[in-house]
Write an enzyme that holds these catalytic residues in place. Sequence first.
Site, PDB file in Angstrom:
ATOM      1  N   ASP A  33      17.760  66.805  68.460  1.00  0.00           N
ATOM      2  CA  ASP A  33      19.171  67.192  68.561  1.00  0.00           C
ATOM      3  C   ASP A  33      19.400  68.571  67.995  1.00  0.00           C
ATOM      4  OD1 ASP A  33      19.273  66.630  65.806  1.00  0.00           O
ATOM      5  OD2 ASP A  33      19.716  64.533  66.255  1.00  0.00           O
ATOM      6  N   LYS A  55      24.744  67.946  71.032  1.00  0.00           N
ATOM      7  CA  LYS A  55      25.917  68.426  71.767  1.00  0.00           C
ATOM      8  C   LYS A  55      25.563  69.657  72.578  1.00  0.00           C
ATOM      9  CE  LYS A  55      29.500  66.943  68.705  1.00  0.00           C
ATOM     10  NZ  LYS A  55      30.108  67.207  67.451  1.00  0.00           N
ATOM     11  N   MET A 168      28.378  67.879  55.726  1.00  0.00           N
ATOM     12  CA  MET A 168      29.438  67.539  56.684  1.00  0.00           C
ATOM     13  C   MET A 168      30.819  67.622  56.020  1.00  0.00           C
ATOM     14  SD  MET A 168      27.684  64.402  58.796  1.00  0.00           S
ATOM     15  CE  MET A 168      27.002  63.539  57.398  1.00  0.00           C
TER      16      MET A 168
HETATM   17  N1  SAH Z   1      19.396  64.819  57.710  1.00  0.00           N
HETATM   18  C1  SAH Z   1      19.983  66.129  57.485  1.00  0.00           C
HETATM   19  C2  SAH Z   1      21.477  66.057  57.320  1.00  0.00           C
HETATM   20  C3  SAH Z   1      22.201  65.456  58.525  1.00  0.00           C
HETATM   21  S1  SAH Z   1      23.929  65.475  58.351  1.00  0.00           S
HETATM   22  C4  SAH Z   1      19.319  66.794  56.287  1.00  0.00           C
HETATM   23  O1  SAH Z   1      18.570  66.123  55.547  1.00  0.00           O
HETATM   24  O2  SAH Z   1      19.492  68.006  56.107  1.00  0.00           O
HETATM   25  C5  SAH Z   1      24.342  67.013  59.089  1.00  0.00           C
HETATM   26  C6  SAH Z   1      24.820  67.984  58.042  1.00  0.00           C
HETATM   27  O3  SAH Z   1      23.733  68.515  57.318  1.00  0.00           O
HETATM   28  C7  SAH Z   1      25.530  69.208  58.572  1.00  0.00           C
HETATM   29  O4  SAH Z   1      26.877  68.953  58.904  1.00  0.00           O
HETATM   30  C8  SAH Z   1      25.424  70.132  57.391  1.00  0.00           C
HETATM   31  O5  SAH Z   1      26.345  69.764  56.380  1.00  0.00           O
HETATM   32  C9  SAH Z   1      24.034  69.810  56.885  1.00  0.00           C
HETATM   33  N2  SAH Z   1      23.012  70.740  57.385  1.00  0.00           N
HETATM   34  C10 SAH Z   1      21.948  70.444  58.138  1.00  0.00           C
HETATM   35  N3  SAH Z   1      21.169  71.531  58.328  1.00  0.00           N
HETATM   36  C11 SAH Z   1      21.766  72.547  57.656  1.00  0.00           C
HETATM   37  C12 SAH Z   1      21.460  73.919  57.438  1.00  0.00           C
HETATM   38  N4  SAH Z   1      20.354  74.478  57.953  1.00  0.00           N
HETATM   39  N5  SAH Z   1      22.304  74.650  56.672  1.00  0.00           N
HETATM   40  C13 SAH Z   1      23.418  74.112  56.141  1.00  0.00           C
HETATM   41  N6  SAH Z   1      23.759  72.812  56.313  1.00  0.00           N
HETATM   42  C14 SAH Z   1      22.937  72.040  57.046  1.00  0.00           C
END
Ligand code: SAH
Length: 252
Positions: A33, A55, A168
């Site tokens: 995704d 998306k 998020m």
């Molecule tokens: N499993 C993922 C998180 C999924 S929830 C993890 O461990 O990172 C999705 C959220 O993760 C996004 O809305 C944002 O808040 C955060 N996120 C994921 N990748 C990011 C990045 N490179 N920089 C900043 N926020 C990130």
Amino acid sequence: MKLSLVGAGPGDEELITLKAVRLIGEAEVILYDALANSALLKYASKQAEVIYVGKRLGRHSVSQEEINRIILQNCLADKHVLRLKGGDPIVFGRGFEEKDYVEAFGIPTEIVPGITSAISAPTSAGVPVTKRGVSESFWVLTGHTKEKELPKDMYLAAKSNATIVVLMGLSKLAEICAIFSNEGKGDLPVAIIEKGTHVDERVLIGTVSTIVSMNSTERLKNPAVLVFGEVVNCRQSDWLDEVERERLIAMK
Ligand code: SAH
């Protein structure tokens, strides 16, 4: 027949595990995704079927039910299916739901941890989630529960001395700041890190009282991590130079 739930890391394509790279090469079907860096697909075998389930402009992402169905269908066709998820597959990633779903059909699963954005995005922006003498713990919260509300723990978080990392949470920034403000923490430093570890990472630094209006000008967007805590002041620009962070859009 197997499902591998694999962490793709936060964006920088080198921030992935050797195990993930090996499994991407072995998989016959790969579902990925928007948060998983598509550059990682270069490790996939030429025969692999690669399915984007995030998306697209003007279109909704594929629903969780549909993703579960695609995974199940391919596993039942005796394929090795790999689900590549941004960051760590478990951290607010619904990884366990996908695992439970296919395991109920007797399909073996494995989970490969990844580097979560909750820690790596702050680090990349020069904000240490813990630092001796400054922060003894860090909490990771979602800004978006199943009911689309802020979690109740946010009120506890605002009372604590911990570093508070919110995933998020950008769309709820004003609400979250109001909770911290109610605890008398208007001067607490806050960082927003957009696309942490990517080459086009952006960072905005302010306080509980200033960050909302600052971001109405700078308009940082998702994916973004919020960090509340004194550790934000530990941000060192020489460290940033070292890791080639070029886009500093605001300093406190
Ligand atoms: N499993 C993922 C998180 C999924 S929830 C993890 O461990 O990172 C999705 C959220 O993760 C996004 O809305 C944002 O808040 C955060 N996120 C994921 N990748 C990011 C990045 N490179 N920089 C900043 N926020 C990130």
